[in-house]
Write an enzyme that holds these catalytic residues in place. Sequence first.
Site, PDB file in Angstrom:
ATOM      1  N   ARG A 113     -54.234  23.658 -17.556  1.00  0.00           N
ATOM      2  CA  ARG A 113     -54.631  23.124 -16.231  1.00  0.00           C
ATOM      3  C   ARG A 113     -55.379  21.797 -16.332  1.00  0.00           C
ATOM      4  NH1 ARG A 113     -56.303  28.591 -15.201  1.00  0.00           N
ATOM      5  NH2 ARG A 113     -54.594  29.738 -14.275  1.00  0.00           N
ATOM      6  N   LYS A 135     -50.561   8.599 -10.951  1.00  0.00           N
ATOM      7  CA  LYS A 135     -49.306   9.286 -10.615  1.00  0.00           C
ATOM      8  C   LYS A 135     -48.580   9.625 -11.909  1.00  0.00           C
ATOM      9  CE  LYS A 135     -48.027   7.717  -6.003  1.00  0.00           C
ATOM     10  NZ  LYS A 135     -47.056   6.946  -5.197  1.00  0.00           N
ATOM     11  N   GLU A 177     -42.615  -5.442 -10.581  1.00  0.00           N
ATOM     12  CA  GLU A 177     -43.826  -4.871  -9.952  1.00  0.00           C
ATOM     13  C   GLU A 177     -44.868  -5.974  -9.686  1.00  0.00           C
ATOM     14  OE1 GLU A 177     -43.720  -1.905  -8.750  1.00  0.00           O
ATOM     15  OE2 GLU A 177     -42.549  -0.594 -10.062  1.00  0.00           O
ATOM     16  N   LYS A 216     -54.324  -2.975  -7.243  1.00  0.00           N
ATOM     17  CA  LYS A 216     -53.937  -1.567  -7.212  1.00  0.00           C
ATOM     18  C   LYS A 216     -55.180  -0.668  -7.191  1.00  0.00           C
ATOM     19  CE  LYS A 216     -50.978   2.034  -8.901  1.00  0.00           C
ATOM     20  NZ  LYS A 216     -49.821   2.483  -9.662  1.00  0.00           N
ATOM     21  N   GLU A 226     -52.216   9.234  -1.421  1.00  0.00           N
ATOM     22  CA  GLU A 226     -51.236   8.748  -0.449  1.00  0.00           C
ATOM     23  C   GLU A 226     -51.274   9.583   0.822  1.00  0.00           C
ATOM     24  OE1 GLU A 226     -47.872   6.985  -2.741  1.00  0.00           O
ATOM     25  OE2 GLU A 226     -46.665   7.846  -1.146  1.00  0.00           O
ATOM     26  N   ARG A 231     -51.539   3.817   0.350  1.00  0.00           N
ATOM     27  CA  ARG A 231     -50.926   3.731  -0.986  1.00  0.00           C
ATOM     28  C   ARG A 231     -49.403   3.573  -0.923  1.00  0.00           C
ATOM     29  NH1 ARG A 231     -52.476   7.024  -6.546  1.00  0.00           N
ATOM     30  NH2 ARG A 231     -50.915   5.951  -7.809  1.00  0.00           N
ATOM     31  N   ASN A 235     -44.925   1.111  -2.531  1.00  0.00           N
ATOM     32  CA  ASN A 235     -43.505   1.454  -2.609  1.00  0.00           C
ATOM     33  C   ASN A 235     -42.604   0.401  -1.987  1.00  0.00           C
ATOM     34  OD1 ASN A 235     -43.203   4.146  -3.820  1.00  0.00           O
ATOM     35  ND2 ASN A 235     -44.708   4.674  -2.269  1.00  0.00           N
ATOM     36  N   HIS A 238     -39.015   0.017  -2.999  1.00  0.00           N
ATOM     37  CA  HIS A 238     -38.708   1.152  -3.886  1.00  0.00           C
ATOM     38  C   HIS A 238     -37.701   2.143  -3.295  1.00  0.00           C
ATOM     39  CE1 HIS A 238     -41.900  -0.354  -6.374  1.00  0.00           C
ATOM     40  NE2 HIS A 238     -41.881   0.686  -7.185  1.00  0.00           N
ATOM     41  N   HIS A 242     -35.140   2.915  -5.957  1.00  0.00           N
ATOM     42  CA  HIS A 242     -34.978   4.255  -6.560  1.00  0.00           C
ATOM     43  C   HIS A 242     -33.570   4.791  -6.315  1.00  0.00           C
ATOM     44  CE1 HIS A 242     -39.514   5.483  -6.799  1.00  0.00           C
ATOM     45  NE2 HIS A 242     -39.126   4.780  -7.826  1.00  0.00           N
ATOM     46  N   HIS A 253     -36.068   0.437 -14.132  1.00  0.00           N
ATOM     47  CA  HIS A 253     -36.804   0.620 -12.885  1.00  0.00           C
ATOM     48  C   HIS A 253     -37.187  -0.720 -12.231  1.00  0.00           C
ATOM     49  CE1 HIS A 253     -39.638   2.504 -10.122  1.00  0.00           C
ATOM     50  NE2 HIS A 253     -40.502   1.574 -10.475  1.00  0.00           N
TER      51      HIS A 253
HETATM   52  P1  NAD Z   1     -40.054   2.440 -20.414  1.00  0.00           P
HETATM   53  O1  NAD Z   1     -41.234   3.261 -20.639  1.00  0.00           O
HETATM   54  O2  NAD Z   1     -38.710   3.089 -20.550  1.00  0.00           O
HETATM   55  O3  NAD Z   1     -40.139   1.180 -21.387  1.00  0.00           O
HETATM   56  C1  NAD Z   1     -39.079   0.251 -21.377  1.00  0.00           C
HETATM   57  C2  NAD Z   1     -38.520   0.024 -22.795  1.00  0.00           C
HETATM   58  O4  NAD Z   1     -39.436  -0.762 -23.532  1.00  0.00           O
HETATM   59  C3  NAD Z   1     -38.324   1.312 -23.591  1.00  0.00           C
HETATM   60  O5  NAD Z   1     -37.135   1.200 -24.327  1.00  0.00           O
HETATM   61  C4  NAD Z   1     -39.525   1.320 -24.542  1.00  0.00           C
HETATM   62  O6  NAD Z   1     -39.258   2.020 -25.716  1.00  0.00           O
HETATM   63  C5  NAD Z   1     -39.734  -0.134 -24.783  1.00  0.00           C
HETATM   64  N1  NAD Z   1     -41.076  -0.563 -25.131  1.00  0.00           N
HETATM   65  C6  NAD Z   1     -42.252  -0.095 -24.667  1.00  0.00           C
HETATM   66  N2  NAD Z   1     -43.275  -0.845 -25.121  1.00  0.00           N
HETATM   67  C7  NAD Z   1     -42.734  -1.799 -25.891  1.00  0.00           C
HETATM   68  C8  NAD Z   1     -43.282  -2.886 -26.623  1.00  0.00           C
HETATM   69  N3  NAD Z   1     -44.584  -3.177 -26.604  1.00  0.00           N
HETATM   70  N4  NAD Z   1     -42.437  -3.679 -27.323  1.00  0.00           N
HETATM   71  C9  NAD Z   1     -41.100  -3.447 -27.320  1.00  0.00           C
HETATM   72  N5  NAD Z   1     -40.531  -2.444 -26.627  1.00  0.00           N
HETATM   73  C10 NAD Z   1     -41.345  -1.632 -25.913  1.00  0.00           C
HETATM   74  O7  NAD Z   1     -40.046   1.779 -18.954  1.00  0.00           O
HETATM   75  P2  NAD Z   1     -41.134   0.964 -18.111  1.00  0.00           P
HETATM   76  O8  NAD Z   1     -40.374  -0.140 -17.480  1.00  0.00           O
HETATM   77  O9  NAD Z   1     -42.355   0.666 -18.882  1.00  0.00           O
HETATM   78  O10 NAD Z   1     -41.551   2.037 -16.998  1.00  0.00           O
HETATM   79  C11 NAD Z   1     -40.608   2.519 -16.060  1.00  0.00           C
HETATM   80  C12 NAD Z   1     -41.033   3.912 -15.639  1.00  0.00           C
HETATM   81  O11 NAD Z   1     -42.318   3.828 -15.009  1.00  0.00           O
HETATM   82  C13 NAD Z   1     -40.088   4.552 -14.647  1.00  0.00           C
HETATM   83  O12 NAD Z   1     -39.834   5.877 -15.029  1.00  0.00           O
HETATM   84  C14 NAD Z   1     -40.873   4.535 -13.348  1.00  0.00           C
HETATM   85  O13 NAD Z   1     -40.538   5.595 -12.494  1.00  0.00           O
HETATM   86  C15 NAD Z   1     -42.283   4.631 -13.829  1.00  0.00           C
HETATM   87  N6  NAD Z   1     -43.299   4.091 -12.898  1.00  0.00           N
HETATM   88  C16 NAD Z   1     -44.364   4.892 -12.601  1.00  0.00           C
HETATM   89  C17 NAD Z   1     -45.344   4.423 -11.765  1.00  0.00           C
HETATM   90  C18 NAD Z   1     -46.563   5.276 -11.488  1.00  0.00           C
HETATM   91  O14 NAD Z   1     -47.354   4.908 -10.615  1.00  0.00           O
HETATM   92  N7  NAD Z   1     -46.772   6.359 -12.210  1.00  0.00           N
HETATM   93  C19 NAD Z   1     -45.258   3.134 -11.230  1.00  0.00           C
HETATM   94  C20 NAD Z   1     -44.165   2.340 -11.563  1.00  0.00           C
HETATM   95  C21 NAD Z   1     -43.174   2.840 -12.413  1.00  0.00           C
HETATM   96  N1  GLY Z   2     -46.424   2.889  -8.158  1.00  0.00           N
HETATM   97  C1  GLY Z   2     -46.750   3.468  -6.909  1.00  0.00           C
HETATM   98  C2  GLY Z   2     -48.083   4.093  -6.879  1.00  0.00           C
HETATM   99  O1  GLY Z   2     -48.798   4.102  -7.853  1.00  0.00           O
HETATM  100  O2  GLY Z   2     -48.467   4.593  -5.871  1.00  0.00           O
END
Ligand code: NAD
Ligand code: GLY
Length: 351
Positions: A113, A135, A177, A216, A226, A231, A235, A238, A242, A253
């Site tokens: 938990r 998130k 972003e 943010k 949200e 918040r 999006n 998005h 998405h 993404h």
């Molecule tokens: P990712 O984590 O897949 O990373 C992208 C690529 O870069 C991967 O192949 C990874 O292995 C590589 N990588 C990571 N760090 C590296 C580095 N320093 N040098 C070289 N390669 C590196 O994708 P992302 O674009 O970082 O994140 C996208 C994800 O984030 C999606 O799943 C999306 O839904 C999520 N997201 C979440 C939130 C949230 O608020 N939680 C907000 C925006 C996006």
């Molecule tokens: N990336 C959207 C949020 O954090 O709310």
Amino acid sequence: MQTIELHTQSRPSTVLCGAGALDAAGEYLAGKDAFVVTDSNVYRLYKERIAEVFPAARVCVVPAGERHKNKNTLFRILDEMLDARLRRNSFVAALGGGVIGDMAGLAAALYMRGTRLIQIPTTLLAQVDSSVGGKTAVDYRGVKNVLGAFYQPERVFCDPLFFRTLPPREIRCGLGEVIKTAVLDPATGDLLEAGKDRLRDLGFLHELACSCIRFKAKVVEADERETTGLRKCLNLGHTTGHALELLCGRRSHGEYVLIGMWLESFIAEEEGVCTPAYAAHVRSLVALAEPRIPAFPNAEEGLRFALLDKKNTESGQVSLVLPKARGEYAELSLPAERYRGYLCRLQGGNA
Ligand code: NAD
Ligand code: GLY
């Protein structure tokens, strides 16, 4: 090093941004029971640094990429946490991009938990957005981020050193972003416009990341879960982004967010939410990172995925967060058929 505090209700969170943040994470976990979750690409590049900074930590390496952001990988992480006999006061360190941050964050929220959590984002996108605000999620049965939890990391360590190994495509994804934030936040917008010729300068990307995080942090403090709606502004672009991500999945993404903002700027203009001049300005920002919008022929399927979006509150309606004016946004629910008409505009891209 910059420190940005999030006075969030569930648990306060502190973001440290700057050169040396990775070492600061090592110092934070020194002498603690720590479990680092990372992906195969990051591990290949940073294996020695991880061993140096977290000498006593167990390291869990999962396959890289969005297609592994699912329940199987989540349960693999949880299995390894259990095998490592983590306790509730043990630390999970999510060291990777947004995929790792979201999945390891959810594993930390679920295990007993809730174990202690820190985020060490390694992509521009993860530093700018996903590691901050709590998130966490995995994708399930074709729905993006549908299984998740709000779970604040107690610390986020944003070190620009990770930008050095990012391929140009990942910088472009992060800019998705950044540009979203620039539309919502005049301070980030001014910074981006003043430095639009410096988008390959890693120092400037770090400045942009800090500005986005400051914005943010204010949004998340005001509406952590949200519930009041503020918040939701994060999006912007998005809903379409998405939907296309689930429909096609070939790009990342951040790239889909850029395409989503491009299409939704036309929706904002034609639905009278913003002026044509402001919509064109949003598209000019998108073009800084994504000048060529690809064609998406299948509007029907795009609509099917958009109707699954978590923001929708009425059946048969698609909820959108649209640009309104500098630093302003508006929410709009469109009947499905009307939204499908806009999706058809993507059939030819912007070629
Ligand atoms: P990712 O984590 O897949 O990373 C992208 C690529 O870069 C991967 O192949 C990874 O292995 C590589 N990588 C990571 N760090 C590296 C580095 N320093 N040098 C070289 N390669 C590196 O994708 P992302 O674009 O970082 O994140 C996208 C994800 O984030 C999606 O799943 C999306 O839904 C999520 N997201 C979440 C939130 C949230 O608020 N939680 C907000 C925006 C996006
Ligand atoms: N990336 C959207 C949020 O954090 O709310």
